[in-house]
Design a protein around this motif. Sequence first.
Motif, mmCIF file in Angstrom:
data_model
loop_
_atom_site.group_PDB
_atom_site.id
_atom_site.type_symbol
_atom_site.label_atom_id
_atom_site.label_comp_id
_atom_site.label_asym_id
_atom_site.label_seq_id
_atom_site.Cartn_x
_atom_site.Cartn_y
_atom_site.Cartn_z
ATOM 1 N N ALA A 284 0.829 -1.204 0.000
ATOM 2 C CA ALA A 284 0.000 0.000 0.000
ATOM 3 C C ALA A 284 0.865 1.256 0.000
ATOM 4 C CB ALA A 284 -0.936 -0.002 1.201
ATOM 5 N N ALA A 285 1.927 1.248 0.794
ATOM 6 C CA ALA A 285 2.819 2.406 0.837
ATOM 7 C C ALA A 285 3.525 2.609 -0.499
ATOM 8 C CB ALA A 285 3.847 2.236 1.955
ATOM 9 N N THR A 286 3.959 1.513 -1.112
ATOM 10 C CA THR A 286 4.632 1.596 -2.408
ATOM 11 C C THR A 286 3.691 2.141 -3.472
ATOM 12 O OG1 THR A 286 6.036 -0.270 -1.819
ATOM 13 C CG2 THR A 286 5.881 0.280 -4.153
ATOM 14 N N LEU A 287 2.461 1.649 -3.489
ATOM 15 C CA LEU A 287 1.489 2.137 -4.475
ATOM 16 C C LEU A 287 1.139 3.600 -4.233
ATOM 17 C CD1 LEU A 287 -0.880 -0.945 -4.736
ATOM 18 C CD2 LEU A 287 0.765 -0.139 -6.429
ATOM 19 N N HIS A 288 1.070 4.001 -2.973
ATOM 20 C CA HIS A 288 0.779 5.396 -2.663
ATOM 21 C C HIS A 288 1.917 6.308 -3.137
ATOM 22 C CE1 HIS A 288 -0.917 8.807 -0.597
ATOM 23 N NE2 HIS A 288 0.249 9.016 -0.002
ATOM 24 N N ILE A 289 3.141 5.899 -2.877
ATOM 25 C CA ILE A 289 4.300 6.685 -3.317
ATOM 26 C C ILE A 289 4.367 6.730 -4.838
ATOM 27 C CG2 ILE A 289 6.825 6.727 -3.360
ATOM 28 C CD1 ILE A 289 6.715 5.657 -0.470
ATOM 29 N N LEU A 290 4.084 5.595 -5.487
ATOM 30 C CA LEU A 290 4.077 5.565 -6.949
ATOM 31 C C LEU A 290 3.023 6.514 -7.507
ATOM 32 C CD1 LEU A 290 5.035 4.285 -9.619
ATOM 33 C CD2 LEU A 290 3.275 2.551 -9.289
ATOM 34 N N THR B 25 -5.663 10.471 -22.472
ATOM 35 C CA THR B 25 -4.781 9.310 -22.447
ATOM 36 C C THR B 25 -4.063 9.220 -21.104
ATOM 37 O OG1 THR B 25 -4.431 9.538 -24.820
ATOM 38 C CG2 THR B 25 -2.875 8.169 -23.615
ATOM 39 N N MET B 26 -3.575 10.336 -20.597
ATOM 40 C CA MET B 26 -2.889 10.348 -19.311
ATOM 41 C C MET B 26 -3.849 9.930 -18.200
ATOM 42 S SD MET B 26 0.102 10.903 -18.509
ATOM 43 C CE MET B 26 1.038 11.079 -17.045
ATOM 44 N N GLU B 27 -5.081 10.403 -18.273
ATOM 45 C CA GLU B 27 -6.084 10.024 -17.275
ATOM 46 C C GLU B 27 -6.355 8.526 -17.332
ATOM 47 O OE1 GLU B 27 -10.724 10.970 -16.103
ATOM 48 O OE2 GLU B 27 -9.762 12.076 -17.720
ATOM 49 N N MET B 28 -6.432 7.977 -18.536
ATOM 50 C CA MET B 28 -6.678 6.540 -18.674
ATOM 51 C C MET B 28 -5.509 5.733 -18.113
ATOM 52 S SD MET B 28 -8.429 6.493 -22.434
ATOM 53 C CE MET B 28 -8.902 4.780 -22.453
ATOM 54 N N VAL B 29 -4.287 6.201 -18.309
ATOM 55 C CA VAL B 29 -3.118 5.506 -17.773
ATOM 56 C C VAL B 29 -3.141 5.535 -16.245
ATOM 57 C CG1 VAL B 29 -0.601 5.633 -17.552
ATOM 58 C CG2 VAL B 29 -1.668 5.861 -19.789
ATOM 59 N N ILE B 30 -3.468 6.672 -15.674
ATOM 60 C CA ILE B 30 -3.523 6.784 -14.213
ATOM 61 C C ILE B 30 -4.614 5.875 -13.650
ATOM 62 C CG2 ILE B 30 -4.062 8.359 -12.312
ATOM 63 C CD1 ILE B 30 -2.635 10.549 -13.973
ATOM 64 N N TRP B 31 -5.791 5.838 -14.293
ATOM 65 C CA TRP B 31 -6.857 4.934 -13.844
ATOM 66 C C TRP B 31 -6.430 3.478 -13.978
ATOM 67 C CZ3 TRP B 31 -10.519 5.777 -10.655
ATOM 68 C CH2 TRP B 31 -11.120 7.021 -10.562
ATOM 69 N N ALA B 32 -5.744 3.140 -15.061
ATOM 70 C CA ALA B 32 -5.292 1.756 -15.256
ATOM 71 C C ALA B 32 -4.311 1.356 -14.160
ATOM 72 C CB ALA B 32 -4.653 1.597 -16.631
ATOM 73 N N VAL B 33 -3.389 2.250 -13.810
ATOM 74 C CA VAL B 33 -2.430 1.958 -12.742
ATOM 75 C C VAL B 33 -3.162 1.793 -11.409
ATOM 76 C CG1 VAL B 33 -0.529 2.951 -11.388
ATOM 77 C CG2 VAL B 33 -0.466 3.030 -13.882
ATOM 78 N N ALA B 34 -4.158 2.641 -11.163
ATOM 79 C CA ALA B 34 -4.929 2.537 -9.918
ATOM 80 C C ALA B 34 -5.685 1.219 -9.847
ATOM 81 C CB ALA B 34 -5.895 3.715 -9.807
ATOM 82 N N ILE B 35 -6.296 0.817 -10.947
ATOM 83 C CA ILE B 35 -7.052 -0.440 -10.966
ATOM 84 C C ILE B 35 -6.117 -1.626 -10.785
ATOM 85 C CG2 ILE B 35 -8.416 -1.963 -12.458
ATOM 86 C CD1 ILE B 35 -9.759 0.610 -13.525
ATOM 87 N N ILE B 36 -4.961 -1.593 -11.432
ATOM 88 C CA ILE B 36 -3.986 -2.675 -11.265
ATOM 89 C C ILE B 36 -3.534 -2.746 -9.810
ATOM 90 C CG2 ILE B 36 -1.630 -3.387 -11.855
ATOM 91 C CD1 ILE B 36 -2.222 -2.340 -14.709
ATOM 92 N N GLY B 37 -3.336 -1.614 -9.181
ATOM 93 C CA GLY B 37 -2.946 -1.587 -7.773
ATOM 94 C C GLY B 37 -4.024 -2.164 -6.868
ATOM 95 N N ILE B 38 -5.272 -1.802 -7.118
ATOM 96 C CA ILE B 38 -6.385 -2.327 -6.319
ATOM 97 C C ILE B 38 -6.503 -3.832 -6.501
ATOM 98 C CG2 ILE B 38 -8.906 -2.318 -6.082
ATOM 99 C CD1 ILE B 38 -8.751 0.713 -6.757
#
Length: 78
Positions: free
Chosen positions: A5-11, A45-58
């Motif tokens: 969780a800390a790593t994903l938050h920092i990322l 596109t940047m928003e989609m990348v950020i959402w994709a990273v968030a979903i992968i993290g979850i």
Amino acid sequence: MHYLAATLHILGATLTDKAEATLATRPRHHLNPGDDHVSDRGAVTMEMVIWAVAIIGIVGIVVAAITNYVTSKAGSIR
């Protein structure tokens, strides 16, 4: 689990800072001198990348929790 969780938050914070810095330094092109329209090409596109990273993290957190639960229950089986 807390390390993940800390790593994903920092990322996420790092990616947000880099995205804000990139958008702040991007030259803004006006189509007409009196037009206040700012080109936002690539923002979706940047928003989609950020959402994709968030979903992968979850999903990673959920998989880790399920794996931990199954492993702990498997230890109690004879």
